[in-house]
Design a protein around this motif. Sequence first.
Motif, PDB file in Angstrom:
ATOM      1  N   ASP A  42       0.833  -1.208   0.000  1.00 47.06           N
ATOM      2  CA  ASP A  42       0.000   0.000   0.000  1.00 47.06           C
ATOM      3  C   ASP A  42       0.866   1.256   0.000  1.00 47.06           C
ATOM      4  O   ASP A  42       0.584   2.225  -0.708  1.00 47.06           O
ATOM      5  CB  ASP A  42      -0.938   0.027   1.203  1.00 47.06           C
ATOM      6  CG  ASP A  42      -2.091  -0.947   1.085  1.00 47.06           C
ATOM      7  OD1 ASP A  42      -2.366  -1.428  -0.030  1.00 47.06           O
ATOM      8  OD2 ASP A  42      -2.725  -1.237   2.132  1.00 47.06           O
ATOM      9  N   TYR A  43       1.926   1.256   0.795  1.00 47.20           N
ATOM     10  CA  TYR A  43       2.830   2.402   0.852  1.00 47.20           C
ATOM     11  C   TYR A  43       3.476   2.630  -0.512  1.00 47.20           C
ATOM     12  O   TYR A  43       3.529   3.761  -1.002  1.00 47.20           O
ATOM     13  CB  TYR A  43       3.894   2.192   1.923  1.00 47.20           C
ATOM     14  CG  TYR A  43       4.898   3.316   1.964  1.00 47.20           C
ATOM     15  CD1 TYR A  43       4.586   4.525   2.566  1.00 47.20           C
ATOM     16  CD2 TYR A  43       6.139   3.177   1.362  1.00 47.20           C
ATOM     17  CE1 TYR A  43       5.489   5.563   2.581  1.00 47.20           C
ATOM     18  CE2 TYR A  43       7.053   4.204   1.371  1.00 47.20           C
ATOM     19  CZ  TYR A  43       6.722   5.407   1.985  1.00 47.20           C
ATOM     20  OH  TYR A  43       7.629   6.427   1.976  1.00 47.20           O
ATOM     21  N   ASP A  44       3.976   1.553  -1.122  1.00 40.93           N
ATOM     22  CA  ASP A  44       4.612   1.670  -2.438  1.00 40.93           C
ATOM     23  C   ASP A  44       3.642   2.237  -3.465  1.00 40.93           C
ATOM     24  O   ASP A  44       4.021   3.065  -4.298  1.00 40.93           O
ATOM     25  CB  ASP A  44       5.146   0.319  -2.908  1.00 40.93           C
ATOM     26  CG  ASP A  44       6.334  -0.154  -2.092  1.00 40.93           C
ATOM     27  OD1 ASP A  44       6.959   0.675  -1.387  1.00 40.93           O
ATOM     28  OD2 ASP A  44       6.632  -1.362  -2.153  1.00 40.93           O
ATOM     29  N   ALA A  45       2.380   1.808  -3.406  1.00 37.78           N
ATOM     30  CA  ALA A  45       1.380   2.318  -4.348  1.00 37.78           C
ATOM     31  C   ALA A  45       1.141   3.815  -4.136  1.00 37.78           C
ATOM     32  O   ALA A  45       0.936   4.555  -5.103  1.00 37.78           O
ATOM     33  CB  ALA A  45       0.067   1.546  -4.184  1.00 37.78           C
ATOM     34  N   LEU A  46       1.180   4.259  -2.886  1.00 37.25           N
ATOM     35  CA  LEU A  46       0.978   5.684  -2.608  1.00 37.25           C
ATOM     36  C   LEU A  46       2.143   6.541  -3.074  1.00 37.25           C
ATOM     37  O   LEU A  46       1.951   7.684  -3.496  1.00 37.25           O
ATOM     38  CB  LEU A  46       0.785   5.907  -1.100  1.00 37.25           C
ATOM     39  CG  LEU A  46      -0.561   5.543  -0.519  1.00 37.25           C
ATOM     40  CD1 LEU A  46      -0.530   5.663   0.999  1.00 37.25           C
ATOM     41  CD2 LEU A  46      -1.649   6.429  -1.092  1.00 37.25           C
ATOM     42  N   THR A  47       3.345   6.017  -2.968  1.00 34.01           N
ATOM     43  CA  THR A  47       4.526   6.822  -3.281  1.00 34.01           C
ATOM     44  C   THR A  47       5.036   6.632  -4.700  1.00 34.01           C
ATOM     45  O   THR A  47       5.882   7.392  -5.155  1.00 34.01           O
ATOM     46  CB  THR A  47       5.660   6.522  -2.291  1.00 34.01           C
ATOM     47  OG1 THR A  47       6.003   5.135  -2.351  1.00 34.01           O
ATOM     48  CG2 THR A  47       5.255   6.899  -0.871  1.00 34.01           C
ATOM     49  N   ARG A  48       4.519   5.652  -5.418  1.00 33.79           N
ATOM     50  CA  ARG A  48       4.943   5.406  -6.795  1.00 33.79           C
ATOM     51  C   ARG A  48       4.574   6.602  -7.664  1.00 33.79           C
ATOM     52  O   ARG A  48       3.525   7.208  -7.517  1.00 33.79           O
ATOM     53  CB  ARG A  48       4.254   4.151  -7.322  1.00 33.79           C
ATOM     54  CG  ARG A  48       4.727   3.719  -8.696  1.00 33.79           C
ATOM     55  CD  ARG A  48       4.077   2.426  -9.147  1.00 33.79           C
ATOM     56  NE  ARG A  48       4.268   1.362  -8.156  1.00 33.79           N
ATOM     57  CZ  ARG A  48       3.274   0.710  -7.566  1.00 33.79           C
ATOM     58  NH1 ARG A  48       2.022   0.994  -7.855  1.00 33.79           N
ATOM     59  NH2 ARG A  48       3.524  -0.230  -6.685  1.00 33.79           N
ATOM     60  N   ASP A  49       5.435   6.930  -8.555  1.00 36.61           N
ATOM     61  CA  ASP A  49       5.196   8.003  -9.530  1.00 36.61           C
ATOM     62  C   ASP A  49       5.066   9.391  -8.912  1.00 36.61           C
ATOM     63  O   ASP A  49       4.552  10.307  -9.547  1.00 36.61           O
ATOM     64  CB  ASP A  49       3.952   7.713 -10.385  1.00 36.61           C
ATOM     65  CG  ASP A  49       4.076   6.414 -11.151  1.00 36.61           C
ATOM     66  OD1 ASP A  49       5.206   6.067 -11.554  1.00 36.61           O
ATOM     67  OD2 ASP A  49       3.049   5.743 -11.344  1.00 36.61           O
TER      68      ASP A  49
END
Length: 84
Positions: A42-49
């Motif tokens: 979830d964290y990676d999805a929020l910070t991606r891009d």
Amino acid sequence: MDWPLQDAKNRFSEVVQRARREGPQTVTLRGERAAVVLSAADYDALTRDRPSLVDDLLSGPDWDDAIAAAINARAKSPSRDAAL
């Protein structure tokens, strides 16, 4: 799910497992939201891009020649007396 801080501390492993399985887990302090435990995915999805601070600053508007000249003309030495 909401977790009072003391419960979250005592059952941290369960909080993390539920964050991985069920999604973000909210930790409360005196009944108020204080923190959210996220899975790494979830964290990676929020910070991606998301641009970094440097990328964000460098993408700002171009400076005109007068501003660039004023910055380049400023004194290169510290503005305070080093002997103080």
